[in-house]
Design a protein around this motif. Sequence first.
Motif, PDB file in Angstrom:
ATOM      1  N   TYR A  98      41.517  43.254  32.613  1.00  0.00           N
ATOM      2  CA  TYR A  98      40.524  43.135  33.751  1.00  0.00           C
ATOM      3  C   TYR A  98      39.574  44.245  33.654  1.00  0.00           C
ATOM      4  O   TYR A  98      38.552  44.293  34.296  1.00  0.00           O
ATOM      5  CB  TYR A  98      40.950  42.860  34.892  1.00  0.00           C
ATOM      6  CG  TYR A  98      41.952  43.741  35.678  1.00  0.00           C
ATOM      7  CD1 TYR A  98      41.335  44.894  36.446  1.00  0.00           C
ATOM      8  CD2 TYR A  98      43.292  43.539  35.563  1.00  0.00           C
ATOM      9  CE1 TYR A  98      42.148  45.764  37.084  1.00  0.00           C
ATOM     10  CE2 TYR A  98      44.107  44.371  36.453  1.00  0.00           C
ATOM     11  CZ  TYR A  98      43.599  45.373  36.960  1.00  0.00           C
ATOM     12  OH  TYR A  98      44.467  46.271  37.808  1.00  0.00           O
ATOM     13  N   ASN A 216      35.751  34.610  35.744  1.00  0.00           N
ATOM     14  CA  ASN A 216      36.495  33.426  34.936  1.00  0.00           C
ATOM     15  C   ASN A 216      36.553  32.322  35.573  1.00  0.00           C
ATOM     16  O   ASN A 216      37.172  31.414  35.294  1.00  0.00           O
ATOM     17  CB  ASN A 216      37.676  33.966  34.296  1.00  0.00           C
ATOM     18  CG  ASN A 216      37.958  34.968  33.348  1.00  0.00           C
ATOM     19  OD1 ASN A 216      37.862  34.706  32.226  1.00  0.00           O
ATOM     20  ND2 ASN A 216      37.868  36.530  33.714  1.00  0.00           N
ATOM     21  N   GLU A 219      35.517  29.230  33.067  1.00  0.00           N
ATOM     22  CA  GLU A 219      36.426  29.098  32.128  1.00  0.00           C
ATOM     23  C   GLU A 219      37.940  28.726  32.593  1.00  0.00           C
ATOM     24  O   GLU A 219      38.538  27.766  31.965  1.00  0.00           O
ATOM     25  CB  GLU A 219      36.718  30.255  31.481  1.00  0.00           C
ATOM     26  CG  GLU A 219      37.881  30.439  30.062  1.00  0.00           C
ATOM     27  CD  GLU A 219      37.743  31.687  29.263  1.00  0.00           C
ATOM     28  OE1 GLU A 219      38.709  31.852  28.606  1.00  0.00           O
ATOM     29  OE2 GLU A 219      36.960  32.518  29.710  1.00  0.00           O
ATOM     30  N   TRP A 220      38.327  29.131  33.721  1.00  0.00           N
ATOM     31  CA  TRP A 220      39.987  29.016  34.299  1.00  0.00           C
ATOM     32  C   TRP A 220      39.786  27.477  35.176  1.00  0.00           C
ATOM     33  O   TRP A 220      40.827  27.334  35.679  1.00  0.00           O
ATOM     34  CB  TRP A 220      40.368  30.163  34.908  1.00  0.00           C
ATOM     35  CG  TRP A 220      40.804  31.154  34.081  1.00  0.00           C
ATOM     36  CD1 TRP A 220      40.666  31.219  32.625  1.00  0.00           C
ATOM     37  CD2 TRP A 220      41.028  32.678  34.450  1.00  0.00           C
ATOM     38  NE1 TRP A 220      41.093  32.547  32.254  1.00  0.00           N
ATOM     39  CE2 TRP A 220      41.202  33.341  33.058  1.00  0.00           C
ATOM     40  CE3 TRP A 220      41.264  33.050  35.418  1.00  0.00           C
ATOM     41  CZ2 TRP A 220      41.823  34.631  33.238  1.00  0.00           C
ATOM     42  CZ3 TRP A 220      41.673  34.486  35.717  1.00  0.00           C
ATOM     43  CH2 TRP A 220      42.025  35.154  34.353  1.00  0.00           C
TER      44      TRP A 220
END
Length: 362
Positions: A98, A216, A219-220
């Motif tokens: 991260y 994210n 995407e997540w």
Amino acid sequence: MIRMKLSFSMPLKSLTIVSFFILSASGLLCGAEPSSENEERIRAYFKRFPQSDTNNDGVLTYTELMAHLKEMRKGRSQDKGNEEDKDDGFKKELDIRYSDKHKRNVLDYYPAKVSDDPSPVYVWFHGGGFSGGDKKSVRKNGGKMIRTYLENGYTVVSCNYPFIDRKNDVLRNGMLDEYVANDYVSKDEPEHKSSRNEYLKIMRHCGRAIQFIRSNAKEWNIDPDKICVGGASAGALISQWLAYSDDLALSDSKDPVSRLSSKAQVAIGHVQPLGTDSLVMKYMDSGEAPLFIYSNAPKKDKIHHPINALMIRDRANELKIPCVAVGGGRNELPVPKEGKSWLSMQLEFCAKQLNLSSPKVD
């Protein structure tokens, strides 16, 4: 007389070598290194592990024995780690970076069960006094806590973070005794402020983890506005600091991740430790993130004395911050009612604060 004690936990039973080398013309005085030629127990080890003779000269020296032992221990440690990662039954992506600012800026991502709707997120920061611990601890003993969150539709993220420089660690420089002597209230002298600043540096790394998680969102398939952040001991302080400190978001940053919020919508703390007043409570204000606390620490636990949980609970109540605090019978905090557990209450608390459906907890 020189005693040398070596313990081996190999496929053979625990083998202990206690060697007595007499300082004589044929011993260490003349520089003779203990080996399979002059020490019976090293000879026995050589017979059991012939591969330990790395230079293949037919003689196992003490140096070769110790090198072999170190490699075997290293291998067992790696195998244990691999087994934990492979056989725990969790779908996961490990060691996602991260931030590039520190080698421990990595997290593990456990995706929610497939859903058309973005999932809420449960982020966990491990304990360890800011000087130990690891993100994989959430999978120990079956990982009941994160398994329950996953079963209730959450995405789970467990984070590592940098450790404290030992010279700044209040647990090791005498400040713990001062803290206890001062009725569990942190002092505010220059040296205490300097030490706290080192902890705040670590917490800012953790803030970056929250920003990265939000980056994210697409995407997540997670909801960036439904993030619960929890932790135990040091992790409790981290989660609460993220809820109550100023947002780390920089609206004019060229880095898109830095423009995102580092704040938590719900804060969760287990075994509330010392430093609660100076690292968390001073940042609390009305209208901020709801707080759930669980601590079963007894009064004899100086680091996690229950007064810390009571203080932050009372402060939350003063500020009218929604707060539930429970214990396990070893301190003054109320225990869960019959049929409930701290975990079921924690899930219910998160669901209520995030406007989710009622959770299911076995």
